[in-house]
Design an enzyme around this catalytic site. Structure first.
Site, PDB file in Angstrom:
ATOM      1  N   GLU A 257       0.894  -1.177   0.000  1.00 37.34           N
ATOM      2  CA  GLU A 257       0.000   0.000   0.000  1.00 37.34           C
ATOM      3  C   GLU A 257       0.920   1.210   0.000  1.00 37.34           C
ATOM      4  OE1 GLU A 257      -3.048  -0.830  -0.276  1.00 37.34           O
ATOM      5  OE2 GLU A 257      -2.828  -2.905   0.373  1.00 37.34           O
ATOM      6  N   CYS A 291      -1.805   9.407   2.616  1.00 36.73           N
ATOM      7  CA  CYS A 291      -1.579   8.868   1.272  1.00 36.73           C
ATOM      8  C   CYS A 291      -2.710   9.316   0.355  1.00 36.73           C
ATOM      9  CB  CYS A 291      -1.495   7.357   1.322  1.00 36.73           C
ATOM     10  SG  CYS A 291      -2.920   6.593   2.088  1.00 36.73           S
TER      11      CYS A 291
HETATM   12  P1  NAP Z   1       8.472   4.792   4.624  1.00 34.53           P
HETATM   13  O1  NAP Z   1       9.633   5.677   4.843  1.00 34.53           O
HETATM   14  O2  NAP Z   1       8.406   4.035   3.353  1.00 34.53           O
HETATM   15  O3  NAP Z   1       8.455   3.769   5.873  1.00 34.53           O
HETATM   16  C1  NAP Z   1       7.417   2.830   6.029  1.00 34.53           C
HETATM   17  C2  NAP Z   1       7.908   1.695   6.910  1.00 34.53           C
HETATM   18  O4  NAP Z   1       8.916   0.956   6.218  1.00 34.53           O
HETATM   19  C3  NAP Z   1       8.553   2.160   8.221  1.00 34.53           C
HETATM   20  O5  NAP Z   1       8.202   1.280   9.254  1.00 34.53           O
HETATM   21  C4  NAP Z   1      10.023   2.060   7.899  1.00 34.53           C
HETATM   22  O6  NAP Z   1      10.827   1.937   9.034  1.00 34.53           O
HETATM   23  C5  NAP Z   1      10.039   0.781   7.066  1.00 34.53           C
HETATM   24  N1  NAP Z   1      11.231   0.577   6.245  1.00 34.53           N
HETATM   25  C6  NAP Z   1      12.150   1.497   5.847  1.00 34.53           C
HETATM   26  N2  NAP Z   1      13.080   0.901   5.073  1.00 34.53           N
HETATM   27  C7  NAP Z   1      12.745  -0.412   4.990  1.00 34.53           C
HETATM   28  C8  NAP Z   1      13.302  -1.536   4.309  1.00 34.53           C
HETATM   29  N3  NAP Z   1      14.384  -1.441   3.565  1.00 34.53           N
HETATM   30  N4  NAP Z   1      12.666  -2.730   4.416  1.00 34.53           N
HETATM   31  C9  NAP Z   1      11.540  -2.852   5.145  1.00 34.53           C
HETATM   32  N5  NAP Z   1      10.963  -1.812   5.804  1.00 34.53           N
HETATM   33  C10 NAP Z   1      11.561  -0.621   5.731  1.00 34.53           C
HETATM   34  O7  NAP Z   1       7.092   5.588   4.764  1.00 34.53           O
HETATM   35  P2  NAP Z   1       6.647   6.661   5.851  1.00 34.53           P
HETATM   36  O8  NAP Z   1       7.455   7.889   5.657  1.00 34.53           O
HETATM   37  O9  NAP Z   1       6.601   6.044   7.190  1.00 34.53           O
HETATM   38  O10 NAP Z   1       5.135   6.921   5.394  1.00 34.53           O
HETATM   39  C11 NAP Z   1       4.795   7.789   4.366  1.00 34.53           C
HETATM   40  C12 NAP Z   1       4.512   7.052   3.075  1.00 34.53           C
HETATM   41  O11 NAP Z   1       3.549   6.028   3.294  1.00 34.53           O
HETATM   42  C13 NAP Z   1       3.895   7.969   2.022  1.00 34.53           C
HETATM   43  O12 NAP Z   1       4.444   7.662   0.771  1.00 34.53           O
HETATM   44  C14 NAP Z   1       2.426   7.604   2.073  1.00 34.53           C
HETATM   45  O13 NAP Z   1       1.706   7.885   0.910  1.00 34.53           O
HETATM   46  C15 NAP Z   1       2.507   6.131   2.335  1.00 34.53           C
HETATM   47  N6  NAP Z   1       1.256   5.621   2.904  1.00 34.53           N
HETATM   48  C16 NAP Z   1       0.472   4.823   2.143  1.00 34.53           C
HETATM   49  C17 NAP Z   1      -0.744   4.362   2.627  1.00 34.53           C
HETATM   50  C18 NAP Z   1      -1.634   3.467   1.798  1.00 34.53           C
HETATM   51  O14 NAP Z   1      -2.497   2.828   2.382  1.00 34.53           O
HETATM   52  N7  NAP Z   1      -1.478   3.409   0.486  1.00 34.53           N
HETATM   53  C19 NAP Z   1      -1.150   4.738   3.904  1.00 34.53           C
HETATM   54  C20 NAP Z   1      -0.325   5.547   4.668  1.00 34.53           C
HETATM   55  C21 NAP Z   1       0.892   5.984   4.154  1.00 34.53           C
HETATM   56  P3  NAP Z   1      11.503   3.251   9.658  1.00 34.53           P
HETATM   57  O15 NAP Z   1      10.415   4.247   9.884  1.00 34.53           O
HETATM   58  O16 NAP Z   1      12.066   2.731  10.906  1.00 34.53           O
HETATM   59  O17 NAP Z   1      12.502   3.716   8.647  1.00 34.53           O
END
Ligand code: NAP
Length: 506
Positions: A257, A291
């Site tokens: 997602e 998002c």
């Molecule tokens: P993110 O930077 O991609 O992080 C998401 C999660 O992934 C965090 O728990 C992060 O851990 C973890 N992570 C980071 N690197 C990883 C790796 N190499 N392997 C596995 N996991 C890893 O996203 P965010 O900044 O938290 O959230 C914002 C993004 O989420 C936006 O793009 C938003 O649109 C999207 N989003 C989408 C939805 C949907 O339902 N489509 C809903 C909400 C948000 P750390 O935080 O510890 O780095």
């Protein structure tokens, strides 16, 4: 206020990594409140060695959990529901101080946890009800059974630290999977409070697991052999990284997602006052860190001036403040961290360099507390330029860009112009235009006279293009928590007439 972290949860209890000696945690994450940087919320030790223990715990938990009758699993979820209801305020406070979301909004998220349990039981569960096809062949019954995957990893983003993971966790659990939750490193405490609710509900050992830490913890977990389901919510970049590191292991189900760059189309027959309310919320709630936030507003040229004027006036009235200790109840809190501020300001500068007209400047705000506060930004672009980074990128800050159109076809092509396909909406009284949008806009969500934010848990939620990989969440999450097992059943063991088996030289 200071939050105390208890460590990682596995084998039925919290395990705090040791801080000294050869087995000590490798690093410590320190989290300040984004609304008040003087407030240090917690310190989180990161222990990579716990990954293996958490996975072993989840493996063990899976074996006991899948053997439980469905009614028992439901009973455990109902106990969890009681716990999250009772802890609603505590959860909301954690969300508010960790993410900076206004308390009223954090409470909405916290309250959604309990209602999601009902949606899971009443509306998701029927989707995996075993099917029986009577006499599918002579003397043979056909069955479809839904079997759980195994240990399911839930990786959550910071912006909805409890609600999104809760939906995936409850669907995975009711299906018979054990779970490992890896929250964002920015929201460790909110995650812990939620997991404590599972603990108090008395789930069997190993069924519920939590590991705190950075992206490296997530990366290691994803590659663990016995993690069979991966439910990732986050950025496109990390989602793609997960897919490329797992695609050779065909035993893994990966549900992504991802981000969005969402459009709301405003047609000339729209009730402007209604659309204004919807647009203010869609663009700026959660400081644009959803998002589904609307970022692009294709608008009929005949109403552009009036709408933009009123929208700008309303945006100036938005109260930005501390989520809890405010003078006036805020609409928006701060951004999540300094990197988000830098990113937001970078986009504001980029718009200028790309020749996009600035209507309201997004800038850093000075408030009573020293936090990551910014003002909303509004832009006007004369056309959709696919080379524009500003128009094509997910900004994840409070932004709105208006684009005038004459014919609905132009507006639809604007909505389809980016690499994302999460949510879109159209404001019109004309059902034919809505039908056309339903047919031609490439998005997982398309609303009529309602903005792109505020999805229903009772509908599927997911995007196309670079917003996801066709495994929608919300009510449909459960579809990805199981595999389908087909079974042909001959109840009588009376042998068939062997002479009828062709090719046997009897
Ligand atoms: P993110 O930077 O991609 O992080 C998401 C999660 O992934 C965090 O728990 C992060 O851990 C973890 N992570 C980071 N690197 C990883 C790796 N190499 N392997 C596995 N996991 C890893 O996203 P965010 O900044 O938290 O959230 C914002 C993004 O989420 C936006 O793009 C938003 O649109 C999207 N989003 C989408 C939805 C949907 O339902 N489509 C809903 C909400 C948000 P750390 O935080 O510890 O780095």
């Amino acid at each position: 206020m200071k939050f105390t972290l208890k460590g990682n949860y596995f084998n039925g209890d919290f395990n705090y990594p040791s801080l000294t000696g050869p087995d000590a945690a490798e690093k410590t994450i320190i989290r300040e409140c984004p609304a008040d940087l003087a407030l240090k919320l917690w310190e989180c030790p990161v222990k990579y060695g716990h990954v293996e223990q958490v996975v072993q715990s989840a493996d063990k938990g899976f074996k006991t959990w899948r053997a439980l009758p469905m009614q028992e699993r439901i009973n455990y979820l109902k106990k969890y529901q009681e716990q999250v209801l009772a802890a609603k305020e505590e959860i909301a406070t954690a969300i508010a101080l960790e993410t900076g979301k206004p308390y009223w909004e954090s409470l909405t998220e916290a309250s959604a946890l309990a209602s999601k349990v009902d949606v899971t039981i009443n509306e998701s569960l029927p989707r995996i009800k075993a099917k029986h096809i009577k006499d599918i062949m002579p003397g043979t019954q056909g069955h479809v059974y839904f079997r759980p995957l195994g240990a399911c990893l839930i990786i959550g983003p910071f912006n909805f630290p409890c609600h999104l993971a809760n939906g995936q966790i409850t669907s995975a659990l009711i299906s018979g999977n054990s779970i490992i939750f890896k929250p964002s490193e920015k929201t460790c405490y909110s995650a812990q409070v939620m997991i404590e609710c599972f603990h108090r509900a008395g789930f069997p050992e190993g069924v519920i697991n939590l590991i705190q830490g950075d992206g490296e913890i997530g990366r290691r977990l994803v590659n663990e052999k016995s993690v069979k389901g991966i439910f990732f919510t986050g950025s496109k970049e990390v989602g793609q990284r997960i897919l490329s590191s797992t695609y050779k292991d065909l035993s893994k189900m990966v549900a992504l997602e991802l981000g969005g760059k969402n459009s709301s189309i405003i047609c000339q027959d729209t009730n402007i006052e209604h659309a204004l309310n919807e647009m203010i919320k869609a663009c700026f709630l959660t400081s644009g860190q959803r998002c589904t936030s609307t970022s692009l507003i294709p608008i009929h040229e005949s109403i552009l001036e009036e709408f933009l004027d009123k929208f700008h006036g309303l945006a100036k009235k938005i109260v930005v403040d501390h989520p809890i200790e405010y003078e006036k109840e805020p609409f928006m809190g701060p951004l999540i961290d300094q990197m988000s501020i830098d990113n937001y300001l970078l986009f504001v500068g980029m718009a200028k360099r790309e020749g996009i007209q600035e209507i309201m400047r997004g800038k850093v705000l000075t408030k009573n507390f020293n936090g990551h506060y910014v003002s909303p930004s509004i832009h006007l672009a004369q056309s959709m330029d696919p080379k524009s980074h500003f128009l094509m990128s997910e900004i994840f800050g409070p932004n709105a860009t208006f684009l005038p159109f004459k014919e609905i076809e132009e507006a639809i092509s604007m909505a389809n112009a980016t690499e994302y396909g999460l949510a879109a909406s159209v404001f019109t009284k004309d059902k034919a235009i809505y039908e056309k949008c339903l047919q031609e806009i490439d998005a997982g969500i398309l609303n009529l006279n309602r903005s792109t934010v505020g999805a229903s848990a009772r509908l599927p939620f997911g995007g196309v293009k670079n917003s996801g990989n066709y495994r929608p969440a919300a009510v449909a999450t459960i579809d990805a928590c199981n595999f389908q097992m087909a079974s042909l059943e001959i109840s009588s063991d009376k042998p068939e007439d062997r002479t009828k088996i062709k090719g046997l030289d009897l």
